[in-house]
Every structure is written in C-alpha cells, then in structure tokens.
Design a protein around this motif. Structure first.
Motif, PDB file in Angstrom:
ATOM      1  N   SER A  70      48.525  22.674  40.270  1.00 23.30           N
ATOM      2  CA  SER A  70      49.111  24.151  40.183  1.00 23.30           C
ATOM      3  C   SER A  70      50.164  24.130  41.318  1.00 23.30           C
ATOM      4  O   SER A  70      49.982  23.590  42.558  1.00 23.30           O
ATOM      5  N   PHE A  71      51.562  24.267  40.689  1.00 23.10           N
ATOM      6  CA  PHE A  71      52.637  24.274  41.464  1.00 23.10           C
ATOM      7  C   PHE A  71      53.861  24.948  40.640  1.00 23.10           C
ATOM      8  O   PHE A  71      53.567  24.996  39.422  1.00 23.10           O
ATOM      9  N   GLY A  94      38.208  12.709  54.127  1.00 20.51           N
ATOM     10  CA  GLY A  94      38.700  11.649  53.454  1.00 20.51           C
ATOM     11  C   GLY A  94      38.325  11.619  51.835  1.00 20.51           C
ATOM     12  O   GLY A  94      38.316  10.621  51.199  1.00 20.51           O
ATOM     13  N   GLU A  95      37.652  12.777  51.328  1.00 23.49           N
ATOM     14  CA  GLU A  95      37.483  12.933  50.285  1.00 23.49           C
ATOM     15  C   GLU A  95      38.212  13.560  49.363  1.00 23.49           C
ATOM     16  O   GLU A  95      39.498  14.222  49.863  1.00 23.49           O
ATOM     17  N   VAL A  96      38.414  13.473  47.798  1.00 27.33           N
ATOM     18  CA  VAL A  96      39.441  13.921  46.927  1.00 27.33           C
ATOM     19  C   VAL A  96      38.995  15.422  47.115  1.00 27.33           C
ATOM     20  O   VAL A  96      37.985  16.091  46.963  1.00 27.33           O
ATOM     21  N   PRO A  97      39.996  16.138  47.309  1.00 25.45           N
ATOM     22  CA  PRO A  97      39.942  17.641  47.246  1.00 25.45           C
ATOM     23  C   PRO A  97      39.916  18.138  45.898  1.00 25.45           C
ATOM     24  O   PRO A  97      39.897  17.485  44.987  1.00 25.45           O
ATOM     25  N   ASP A  98      39.267  19.538  45.797  1.00 20.21           N
ATOM     26  CA  ASP A  98      39.137  20.027  44.667  1.00 20.21           C
ATOM     27  C   ASP A  98      40.633  20.630  44.045  1.00 20.21           C
ATOM     28  O   ASP A  98      40.907  20.696  42.850  1.00 20.21           O
ATOM     29  N   ASN A  99      41.457  20.912  44.855  1.00 21.71           N
ATOM     30  CA  ASN A  99      42.623  21.742  44.594  1.00 21.71           C
ATOM     31  C   ASN A  99      43.653  20.865  44.760  1.00 21.71           C
ATOM     32  O   ASN A  99      43.947  20.516  45.942  1.00 21.71           O
ATOM     33  N   PHE A 100      44.616  20.615  43.790  1.00 20.58           N
ATOM     34  CA  PHE A 100      45.628  20.007  43.910  1.00 20.58           C
ATOM     35  C   PHE A 100      47.059  20.806  43.700  1.00 20.58           C
ATOM     36  O   PHE A 100      47.207  21.359  42.659  1.00 20.58           O
ATOM     37  N   LYS A 101      47.804  21.231  44.669  1.00 25.20           N
ATOM     38  CA  LYS A 101      48.751  22.066  44.612  1.00 25.20           C
ATOM     39  C   LYS A 101      50.197  21.243  44.668  1.00 25.20           C
ATOM     40  O   LYS A 101      51.163  21.777  45.420  1.00 25.20           O
ATOM     41  N   LEU A 102      50.306  20.258  43.755  1.00 24.19           N
ATOM     42  CA  LEU A 102      51.548  19.533  43.766  1.00 24.19           C
ATOM     43  C   LEU A 102      51.550  18.537  42.397  1.00 24.19           C
ATOM     44  O   LEU A 102      50.544  18.727  41.693  1.00 24.19           O
ATOM     45  N   PRO A 103      52.730  18.351  41.951  1.00 23.80           N
ATOM     46  CA  PRO A 103      52.734  17.719  40.914  1.00 23.80           C
ATOM     47  C   PRO A 103      52.336  16.152  40.733  1.00 23.80           C
ATOM     48  O   PRO A 103      52.568  15.579  41.884  1.00 23.80           O
ATOM     49  N   PRO A 104      51.940  15.595  39.757  1.00 22.01           N
ATOM     50  CA  PRO A 104      51.485  14.168  39.819  1.00 22.01           C
ATOM     51  C   PRO A 104      52.714  13.327  39.879  1.00 22.01           C
ATOM     52  O   PRO A 104      53.752  13.990  39.279  1.00 22.01           O
ATOM     53  N   ASP A 105      52.673  12.219  40.517  1.00 20.50           N
ATOM     54  CA  ASP A 105      53.840  11.232  40.221  1.00 20.50           C
ATOM     55  C   ASP A 105      54.063  10.911  38.835  1.00 20.50           C
ATOM     56  O   ASP A 105      55.216  10.567  38.618  1.00 20.50           O
ATOM     57  N   TRP A 106      53.189  10.705  38.039  1.00 20.73           N
ATOM     58  CA  TRP A 106      53.339  10.352  36.642  1.00 20.73           C
ATOM     59  C   TRP A 106      52.285  11.151  35.953  1.00 20.73           C
ATOM     60  O   TRP A 106      51.161  11.071  36.020  1.00 20.73           O
ATOM     61  N   THR A 107      52.919  11.818  34.920  1.00 19.23           N
ATOM     62  CA  THR A 107      52.045  12.671  34.047  1.00 19.23           C
ATOM     63  C   THR A 107      52.079  12.316  32.709  1.00 19.23           C
ATOM     64  O   THR A 107      53.081  11.774  32.000  1.00 19.23           O
ATOM     65  N   ILE A 108      50.720  12.121  32.094  1.00 24.12           N
ATOM     66  CA  ILE A 108      50.699  11.741  30.810  1.00 24.12           C
ATOM     67  C   ILE A 108      50.093  12.894  29.841  1.00 24.12           C
ATOM     68  O   ILE A 108      48.950  13.193  30.291  1.00 24.12           O
ATOM     69  N   GLU A 109      50.883  13.100  28.585  1.00 19.94           N
ATOM     70  CA  GLU A 109      50.029  14.257  27.803  1.00 19.94           C
ATOM     71  C   GLU A 109      49.918  13.217  26.465  1.00 19.94           C
ATOM     72  O   GLU A 109      50.592  12.514  25.941  1.00 19.94           O
ATOM     73  N   ILE A 110      48.708  13.587  25.537  1.00 14.19           N
ATOM     74  CA  ILE A 110      48.526  13.192  24.425  1.00 14.19           C
ATOM     75  C   ILE A 110      48.476  13.961  23.488  1.00 14.19           C
ATOM     76  O   ILE A 110      47.687  15.207  23.825  1.00 14.19           O
ATOM     77  N   LEU A 111      49.273  14.149  22.482  1.00 15.80           N
ATOM     78  CA  LEU A 111      49.271  15.231  21.659  1.00 15.80           C
ATOM     79  C   LEU A 111      48.131  15.563  20.601  1.00 15.80           C
ATOM     80  O   LEU A 111      47.515  14.292  20.154  1.00 15.80           O
ATOM     81  N   SER A 112      47.427  16.510  20.597  1.00 14.22           N
ATOM     82  CA  SER A 112      46.383  16.930  19.753  1.00 14.22           C
ATOM     83  C   SER A 112      46.971  17.383  18.505  1.00 14.22           C
ATOM     84  O   SER A 112      47.908  18.174  18.572  1.00 14.22           O
ATOM     85  N   PRO A 113      46.351  17.394  17.438  1.00  8.91           N
ATOM     86  CA  PRO A 113      46.865  18.017  16.273  1.00  8.91           C
ATOM     87  C   PRO A 113      46.999  19.463  16.231  1.00  8.91           C
ATOM     88  O   PRO A 113      48.071  19.994  15.718  1.00  8.91           O
ATOM     89  N   GLU A 114      46.461  20.159  17.072  1.00  6.59           N
ATOM     90  CA  GLU A 114      46.456  21.708  17.140  1.00  6.59           C
ATOM     91  C   GLU A 114      47.413  22.010  18.272  1.00  6.59           C
ATOM     92  O   GLU A 114      47.628  23.263  18.238  1.00  6.59           O
ATOM     93  N   GLN A 115      48.013  21.289  18.926  1.00  2.00           N
ATOM     94  CA  GLN A 115      48.929  21.529  20.056  1.00  2.00           C
ATOM     95  C   GLN A 115      50.340  21.632  19.646  1.00  2.00           C
ATOM     96  O   GLN A 115      50.821  21.029  18.646  1.00  2.00           O
ATOM     97  N   LYS A 116      51.271  22.505  20.184  1.00  2.00           N
ATOM     98  CA  LYS A 116      52.526  22.508  19.720  1.00  2.00           C
ATOM     99  C   LYS A 116      53.246  21.702  20.826  1.00  2.00           C
ATOM    100  O   LYS A 116      53.132  21.591  22.133  1.00  2.00           O
TER     101      LYS A 116
END
Length: 186
Positions: A70-71, A94-116
C-alpha cells in the motif's frame, strides 16, 4: 474480476476484511483479482522459489507471493513482490510485518485470462513511479514477458532472450526457461 465503485479512502479500504482472492484499491475503486489458476499458480511458485533459493540465505532479497503493498494512494497485491533485504520493514523483533507500505523493488505480474492487461500494467507503472526498480509482465498465452525499467520504454522479450533481474540477485533466466516451468508431465 469484480469492480466495486466506492467512496472509501485507502485507510478505510485497509480496515476492511481481506477477500479471497485479494481485492486491490486502485483510483478509488475496489477491484477483486481473479482466482489464480494452474499456469498462474505454477509460475508464481517457481518464480518465488527461484529468487529465494539464491537470495534468502545471504539476506540479499526475498520474493513474496501475493503480498499487499500500500503506497501512493493504492493498495495492490502483485503476484510476486521482491524486496531487497534492507528494504523489508522488519518488526522490532526481527519478524516480517503484516503491512508493507512501500513498493517492491521488483514487481512481477502474471496475466490471467480474466484480467485486463492495461489494469495489470498500470499497477507495474504505479510501482515504478514510486520507486520500484524492475517490473515483469508475463503473458502465458503468447509466452512473452514485457519488462519495465524506470524512465525507459518497455521491452518485449521472448524465446531465448535473457531476462533482466535486480543486479544484486545472482540468477540467470531466459523467457523459455520461465515458461518451461509450465511443462511438468513426461
């Protein structure tokens, strides 16, 4: 993919219960992602495993599947969100938080047939605008990967083209290798 028009703010959206599959908050609208199917799930799992195999133990980076980020007045759930180790906002324990309020360094999206496609590409562009260093858009139907780098024109890669990764992650992949993961039988 269901769309709900809403006058909710990002903060109000984040207080709503999570949905399955996840919903995203984009331009004031709540958009539910489609349920991942076989090819999508396989590629997502293999990409996370490939990155984490070379980057987790040395604390270089970590690839999270379906992590809410979320950012910039959006809340998106990339199929794979890769964070440099130093950018993961660990808790004081030192645990992974539940909330990430920043963009990933590398984002990967895989197109699904129903997606635009443009909605999915819009999320990658949003990540780049707010600091992501790399974006991949995988299209399993035409076996291509559209690569996004900040301030550059996207590049369409296919076949034996080598894929760019974050420079600190020592992994070499071609487009054929990535889509080769779809073949599991025989």
């Amino acid at each position: 993919m269901s769309v709900t028009s809403s006058q909710l703010t990002l903060e109000e959206f984040l207080k709503l219960p999570e949905t399955k599959p996840a919903s995203e908050y984009i331009n004031g609208e709540i958009i539910q992602k489609p349920m991942p199917k076989g090819r999508h799930s396989r590629l997502q799992g293999k990409l996370c495993a490939a990155v984490n195999q070379v980057a987790e133990e040395q604390k270089i980076a970590y690839a999270f599947p379906e992590l809410r980020c979320s950012f910039g007045n959006r809340s998106i759930v990339p199929d794979v969100a890769v964070f440099q180790w130093g950018h993961i906002p660990f808790t004081i324990n030192g645990e992974v938080p539940d909330n990430f309020k920043l963009p990933p360094d590398w984002t990967i999206e895989i197109l699904s047939p129903e997606q635009k496609p443009n909605k999915v590409i819009g999320n990658i562009l949003h990540c780049l605008k707010y600091g992501s260093r790399l974006g991949w858009f995988l299209d399993p139907d035409d076996l291509s990967i559209l690569v996004f780098l900040p301030e550059q024109q996207p590049v369409l890669l296919q076949g034996e083209d080598s894929l760019p990764v974050l420079e600190e992650i020592e992994i070499k992949l071609t487009v054929n290798q990535v889509f080769g993961w779809l073949k599991m039988a025989g």
